[in-house]
Design a protein around this motif. Structure first.
Motif, mmCIF file in Angstrom:
data_model
loop_
_atom_site.group_PDB
_atom_site.id
_atom_site.type_symbol
_atom_site.label_atom_id
_atom_site.label_comp_id
_atom_site.label_asym_id
_atom_site.label_seq_id
_atom_site.Cartn_x
_atom_site.Cartn_y
_atom_site.Cartn_z
ATOM 1 N N LEU A 1 0.929 -1.160 -0.039
ATOM 2 C CA LEU A 1 -0.284 -0.015 0.081
ATOM 3 C C LEU A 1 0.981 1.271 -0.175
ATOM 4 C CD1 LEU A 1 -2.894 1.191 0.420
ATOM 5 C CD2 LEU A 1 -2.266 1.211 2.796
ATOM 6 N N PHE A 2 0.666 2.213 -0.923
ATOM 7 C CA PHE A 2 1.193 3.540 -0.888
ATOM 8 C C PHE A 2 0.405 4.377 -0.313
ATOM 9 C CE2 PHE A 2 3.879 1.378 -4.183
ATOM 10 C CZ PHE A 2 5.132 1.733 -3.846
ATOM 11 N N LEU A 3 0.925 5.135 0.623
ATOM 12 C CA LEU A 3 -0.122 6.174 1.287
ATOM 13 C C LEU A 3 0.707 7.685 1.034
ATOM 14 C CD1 LEU A 3 -1.959 7.136 3.373
ATOM 15 C CD2 LEU A 3 -0.269 6.482 5.193
ATOM 16 N N ILE A 4 -0.250 8.537 0.637
ATOM 17 C CA ILE A 4 -0.059 9.808 0.252
ATOM 18 C C ILE A 4 -0.944 11.028 0.332
ATOM 19 C CG2 ILE A 4 -0.179 10.137 -2.264
ATOM 20 C CD1 ILE A 4 2.579 11.680 -2.163
ATOM 21 N N ASP A 5 -0.740 12.163 0.430
ATOM 22 C CA ASP A 5 -2.013 12.957 0.871
ATOM 23 C C ASP A 5 -2.721 13.038 -0.478
ATOM 24 O OD1 ASP A 5 -0.102 14.308 -0.594
ATOM 25 O OD2 ASP A 5 -0.227 16.348 0.513
ATOM 26 N N ASN A 6 -2.309 13.324 -1.596
ATOM 27 C CA ASN A 6 -3.129 13.315 -2.669
ATOM 28 C C ASN A 6 -2.322 13.172 -4.072
ATOM 29 O OD1 ASN A 6 -1.658 15.876 -3.811
ATOM 30 N ND2 ASN A 6 -2.538 16.605 -2.079
ATOM 31 N N VAL B 1 3.613 -1.057 3.880
ATOM 32 C CA VAL B 1 2.966 0.251 3.665
ATOM 33 C C VAL B 1 3.982 1.350 3.570
ATOM 34 C CG1 VAL B 1 1.303 2.083 4.453
ATOM 35 C CG2 VAL B 1 1.013 -0.572 5.080
ATOM 36 N N ILE B 2 4.040 1.886 2.255
ATOM 37 C CA ILE B 2 5.138 2.980 2.080
ATOM 38 C C ILE B 2 4.406 4.436 2.055
ATOM 39 C CG2 ILE B 2 6.865 3.631 0.422
ATOM 40 C CD1 ILE B 2 6.802 0.945 -0.491
ATOM 41 N N SER B 3 5.007 5.267 2.719
ATOM 42 C CA SER B 3 4.450 6.706 2.739
ATOM 43 C C SER B 3 5.491 7.668 2.562
ATOM 44 C CB SER B 3 3.754 7.167 4.018
ATOM 45 O OG SER B 3 4.809 6.891 5.356
ATOM 46 N N PHE B 4 4.999 8.708 1.803
ATOM 47 C CA PHE B 4 5.973 9.698 1.350
ATOM 48 C C PHE B 4 5.430 11.160 2.217
ATOM 49 C CE2 PHE B 4 8.117 8.628 -2.896
ATOM 50 C CZ PHE B 4 8.513 7.175 -2.555
ATOM 51 N N MET B 5 6.321 11.895 2.457
ATOM 52 C CA MET B 5 5.961 13.354 3.156
ATOM 53 C C MET B 5 5.574 13.426 4.607
ATOM 54 S SD MET B 5 4.056 14.742 -0.292
ATOM 55 C CE MET B 5 3.631 16.231 0.454
ATOM 56 N N PRO C 1 1.615 12.068 5.729
ATOM 57 C CA PRO C 1 1.375 10.705 5.556
ATOM 58 C C PRO C 1 2.351 9.638 6.409
ATOM 59 C CG PRO C 1 1.409 11.806 3.395
ATOM 60 C CD PRO C 1 1.701 12.727 4.583
ATOM 61 N N ASN C 2 3.604 10.080 6.544
ATOM 62 C CA ASN C 2 4.534 9.386 7.465
ATOM 63 C C ASN C 2 3.759 9.378 8.509
ATOM 64 O OD1 ASN C 2 6.423 9.083 5.042
ATOM 65 N ND2 ASN C 2 7.714 10.726 5.718
ATOM 66 N N PHE C 3 3.626 10.533 9.181
ATOM 67 C CA PHE C 3 2.961 10.538 10.623
ATOM 68 C C PHE C 3 1.684 9.455 10.512
ATOM 69 C CE2 PHE C 3 -0.713 11.942 13.169
ATOM 70 C CZ PHE C 3 -0.231 11.649 14.082
ATOM 71 N N LEU C 4 0.557 9.267 9.662
ATOM 72 C CA LEU C 4 -0.331 8.468 9.622
ATOM 73 C C LEU C 4 0.015 7.116 9.407
ATOM 74 C CD1 LEU C 4 -2.587 10.570 7.420
ATOM 75 C CD2 LEU C 4 -2.897 10.357 9.680
ATOM 76 N N ASN C 5 1.108 7.062 8.724
ATOM 77 C CA ASN C 5 1.675 5.395 8.496
ATOM 78 C C ASN C 5 2.272 4.828 9.988
ATOM 79 O OD1 ASN C 5 2.536 3.165 7.458
ATOM 80 N ND2 ASN C 5 4.150 4.236 6.411
ATOM 81 N N CYS C 6 2.819 5.937 10.787
ATOM 82 C CA CYS C 6 3.277 5.461 11.977
ATOM 83 C C CYS C 6 2.224 5.425 12.956
ATOM 84 C CB CYS C 6 4.282 6.600 12.388
ATOM 85 S SG CYS C 6 6.156 6.267 11.341
ATOM 86 N N VAL D 1 6.615 -1.046 7.896
ATOM 87 C CA VAL D 1 6.309 0.442 7.912
ATOM 88 C C VAL D 1 7.660 1.012 7.098
ATOM 89 C CG1 VAL D 1 5.922 2.595 8.867
ATOM 90 C CG2 VAL D 1 5.040 0.429 9.695
ATOM 91 N N ILE D 2 7.431 1.689 5.905
ATOM 92 C CA ILE D 2 8.375 2.307 5.264
ATOM 93 C C ILE D 2 8.148 3.930 5.088
ATOM 94 C CG2 ILE D 2 9.759 2.581 3.347
ATOM 95 C CD1 ILE D 2 9.634 -0.294 2.736
#
Length: 364
Positions: free
Chosen positions: A4-9, A82-86, A89-94, A105-106
């Protein structure tokens, strides 16, 4: 493997472009890839849909409610990674990982500066990185800043450069067109990009020196909610006051920047601070010599075989770097471009970068 990639938009930003590229490359390698966003900007959505990558949107005006909905979605998704950028999104991933997690968690830091570690909000976000398994930095300078400010995270830190993919290059390259050295600068008109410093540097050159240049700056003019177009207007006034209209032209943004780079002899970057300077990575990939200030991983990207380094960010130093550019012959400029391209293949090649991501994910 389910990722899963997680980013704001999915807007037109550099982080979104890079995440979309990585996701599509993984999808081509038969990974099960999907996206989670929480804001409706869809510049890259079509690209993902065309590659059969599912995009889920969790939108809510209630920030706290959205945090818990995203947490629930991740925890119930049976993901392997689960990979997040920025930052957010990094905070939400953690945050989703608090309380134990089976997936890896990346998080990825895209533009670390010293100020990143002083801001109160960022200090809170950075504290949550303890729940990340790996923190990806896209430059060595970013990696070093994290190691300096958070030595406790040193074992988590890893550097993977951005991949650069350029297509639709159609413009011809005419070396020293009209008998001038043509330089393209692609940067928004804001203080840290230093357009004022560049114009002041040109004013320090002799008439003979400056008349050998044709410089085109492309970028967004209104980049500051408070100052608006102030930096652009200040730069333009300096151009006019110093009668430099025939030497440097200040354009708005262009969607065809890679062809503008292709037409140039050099690509320039004169910023006071940078995360990873994508414009330099792209210029090298296109096969252009570069002239840049000492920002980010300048000492990795540029040496005397493929470009010129400004010792400082002052107009005097920029002027001296421009004088050095004038000393190169046509043959030397072409050879420097070849060296840039060869370096880029060792640093930003798509297959190289995606293999680094796959190795990371597999080892986890």
């Amino acid at each position: 493997m389910k990722i899963l990639f997680l980013i704001d938009n999915l807007g037109s930003g550099g982080a979104q472009r890079q995440m979309t590229t990585i996701a599509c490359l993984l999808k081509n390698r038969a990974y099960d890839v999907s996206f989670l966003v929480y804001s409706e900007e869809n510049f890259f959505r079509k690209c993902l849909v065309d590659n059969n990558i599912q995009v889920v949107t969790i939108s809510s005006k209630n920030v706290i409610g959205r945090m818990f909905r995203i947490r629930k979605f991740i925890r119930n998704g049976n993901y392997d990674v689960v990979i997040s950028f920025m930052d957010v999104p990094n905070f939400l991933n953690c945050f989703a990982a608090i309380g134990g997690h089976r997936w890896k968690v990346i998080t990825s830091e895209r533009s670390a500066k010293q100020s990143t570690f002083k801001n109160r909000k960022n200090k809170v976000f950075n504290w949550f990185q303890r729940f990340s398994d790996v923190i990806i930095c896209n430059s060595l300078s970013s990696h070093n800043l994290w190691r300096l400010n958070y030595s406790c995270f040193e074992e988590k830190l890893k550097v993977i450069y951005n991949t650069v993919r350029i297509s639709n290059l159609t413009s011809p390259y005419t070396p020293l067109n009209n008998g001038k050295i043509n330089i393209v600068i692609a940067a928004s008109y804001q203080g840290l990009k230093n357009p004022v410093g560049v114009v002041k540097a040109l004013s320090l050159l002799s008439d003979e020196e400056r008349n050998r240049f044709k410089i085109d700056w492309y970028g967004r003019k209104d980049v500051d909610l408070i100052a608006g177009t102030r930096v652009y207007e200040e730069s333009l006034k300096l151009v006019q006051n110093n009668c430099l209209e025939g030497i440097i032209q200040l354009h708005g943004p262009t969607k065809d920047i890679h062809n503008r780079m292709l037409e140039a002899d050099f690509v320039g970057l004169f910023s006071t601070v940078e995360g990873l300077p994508n414009v330099i990575c792209e210029a090298m990939t296109i096969g252009k010599p570069v002239v840049m200030t000492k920002v980010s991983d300048y000492n990795v990207f540029v040496d005397d075989k493929n470009g010129v380094i400004c010792d400082k960010i002052t107009p005097d130093s920029i002027a001296e770097a421009l004088r050095q550019v004038l000393r190169y012959s046509l043959e030397e400029i072409i050879t420097m471009g070849t060296h840039s391209h060869e370096k880029s293949k060792k640093l930003f090649d798509s297959e190289l970068i995606i293999n680094q991501w796959i190795q990371l994910i597999t080892n986890l």
